[in-house]
Enzyme design. Structure first.
Site, short mmCIF file in Angstrom:
data_model
loop_
_atom_site.label_atom_id
_atom_site.label_comp_id
_atom_site.label_asym_id
_atom_site.label_seq_id
_atom_site.Cartn_x
_atom_site.Cartn_y
_atom_site.Cartn_z
CB CYS A 36 -0.75 0.03 1.08
SG CYS A 36 -2.04 -1.43 1.33
CG HIS B 146 -1.93 4.63 5.06
ND1 HIS B 146 -1.74 4.35 3.81
CD2 HIS B 146 -2.12 3.14 5.83
CE1 HIS B 146 -1.87 3.01 3.59
NE2 HIS B 146 -2.01 2.47 4.58
CD GLU C 64 -1.29 8.08 8.97
OE1 GLU C 64 -1.10 8.86 8.20
OE2 GLU C 64 -2.48 7.36 8.89
CE LYS D 29 -5.75 4.28 2.10
NZ LYS D 29 -4.66 5.43 2.24
CG HIS E 190 -6.40 0.91 1.58
ND1 HIS E 190 -5.46 1.50 0.59
CD2 HIS E 190 -5.89 0.23 2.52
CE1 HIS E 190 -4.40 1.17 1.10
NE2 HIS E 190 -4.44 0.43 1.96
CG PHE F 89 0.06 -5.88 4.18
CD1 PHE F 89 -0.41 -5.23 5.31
CD2 PHE F 89 -0.80 -6.89 3.77
CE1 PHE F 89 -1.80 -5.36 5.67
CE2 PHE F 89 -2.01 -7.17 4.02
CZ PHE F 89 -2.75 -6.17 5.06
#
Length: 418
Positions: A169, A309, A320, A341, A346, A405
């Site tokens: 991502c 994010h 975050e 998002k 996403h 990831f």
């Protein structure tokens, strides 16, 4: 590179192309983001009834035949078609024609976190049902993630540096940052950079459902993606693409290009912690933002807005937030942070590029995009998330975060050119 002008060391953005669930083309999706519209609904690309998650954010106004030869448009994987469409829009927006010798100085760096998963699934089914002879000879080239860059370069005749980033991502943001360095060191005068993803298919849905990573708010899709909200229950899968035209500053000025902003900071770190979970102390995210600020030569107080994010997952949003507090200190409570998002879900490897485009448009129009569905505050997420409605604000310097990831962390900083 022979014939290339001496690099100025500065890199600017001169063109944008984007495909999102809120519309194909910047002029379509950007007003809807500012309006706080929602694109999440029940999935229609496939019958989702057997999956624990049955919702997503699909692109429903994109026709591959608008951008490609009809035969190719029917054959290639959707993620490649997205890349070509977004790239064509970006080149048109930048009024950049890479012809003759200039073609050797314009490159492509478009990443994909997953690649041609839909095409792979179709061909696997053919093999199971009819044997190896039924598998397409195009399986490998239409499956591999680098074909977004490769195919785009072929369509537009771009002969400069050509590569692909695959960092889950964080892919789209990494692609922009790596292209930025290619221009700075003089290997190209311009780069098409971004990310593309089309993961809404049977195997993609099955994998993420098994990982229990996605929201299961199937009865209320409009409120499923809710970053930083106390009742968030997972991310919402999405698709799309965005491509930015990056240029050496002097090259852009000399050709009379319109400049959105300058890239001034790129931070990239690794968590070295877990294949899917972020570091529990937010170490990697913290260091990525600090590295971007250091590279830009900026103090934290210079940043006017962060596009987070913000995935709507339990761990990401809390950590975050923690990282932002560690980097920005007392200023964090006054610094607007939002997650787009919440509106478009996403899109995995495309997300960082789409969000970079959002940052540039926010700077252009001096508006903060909202985080919709923010209804119940989480004590661990206590920043200004621009809840539910956009608002005007002077924006001269913005930061965009992307995490993936494998422990990939990327922060990009854009600043207006005065």
């Amino acid at each position: 590179m022979a014939g290339a002008p001496r690099p100025s060391g500065r890199v600017v953005v001169t063109g944008l192309g984007g495909i999102t669930p809120l519309g194909t083309g910047v002029d379509k999706f950007w007003p809807r983001i500012v309006a706080g519209e929602n694109a999440v609904d029940r999935i229609t690309h496939l019958d989702p009834s057997e999956f624990t998650t049955q919702i997503g954010a699909e692109v429903r106004d994109f026709e591959a035949e608008d951008w490609l030869d009809k035969k190719e448009a029917r054959r290639i994987d959707r993620f490649i078609a997205f890349a070509v469409g977004a790239s064509t829009m970006a080149l048109n927006d930048a009024c950049l024609k890479a012809e003759g010798e200039l073609a050797e100085q314009v490159g492509v760096m478009i990443g994909s976190g997953i690649g041609g998963l839909t095409f792979l699934g179709e061909q696997f089914r053919r093999q199971i049902e009819g044997g190896p002879s039924k598998v397409s000879p195009f399986l490998v080239p239409y499956m591999i993630p680098d074909m977004a860059s490769g195919y785009t370069s072929i369509v537009h005749g771009l002969k400069g540096p050509n590569s692909c980033v695959v960092t889950a991502c964080a892919t789209g943001a990494n692609a922009i940052g790596d292209a930025y360095h290619i221009i700075r060191r003089g290997d190209a005068v311009a780069m098409l950079a971004g990310g593309t993803e089309a993961p809404i298919n049977e195997i993609g849905m099955a994998g993420f459902c098994s990982a229990r990573a996605m929201s299961t708010r199937n009865d209320d899709p409009a409120h499923a993606s809710r970053p930083f909200d106390a009742e968030r229950d997972g991310f919402v899968i999405s698709e799309g693409a965005a491509v930015l035209i990056l240029e050496d500053y002097e090259f852009a000025v000399n050709r009379g290009a319109t400049i959105y902003a300058e890239i001034v900071g790129y931070g990239m770190t690794g968590d070295a912690f877990h294949i899917t979970q972020p570091d529990p102390e937010a170490d990697g995210a913290t260091r990525a933002m600090k590295a971007a600020l250091r590279g830009a030569g900026l103090e934290p107080g210079a940043v006017d807005y962060i596009n987070a994010h913000g995935t709507s997952t339990l761990y990401n949003d809390r950590l975050e937030t923690l990282a932002i507090k560690r980097v920005f200190g007392d200023y964090a409570s006054r610094l607007p942070v939002s997650s787009t998002k919440s509106m478009i879900g996403h899109s995995l490897g495309a997300a960082g590029a789409i969000e970079a485009a959002v940052c540039l448009l926010a700077m252009r129009d001096n508006v903060l995009p909202p985080t919709i569905n923010y209804e119940k505050p989480d004590p661990d997420c206590d920043l200004d998330y621009v809840p539910n409605r956009s608002r005007p604000a002077p924006l001269n310097c913005v930061l965009s975060n992307s995490f993936g990831f494998g422990g990939h962390n990327v922060s990009l900083i854009f600043r207006k050119v005065s």
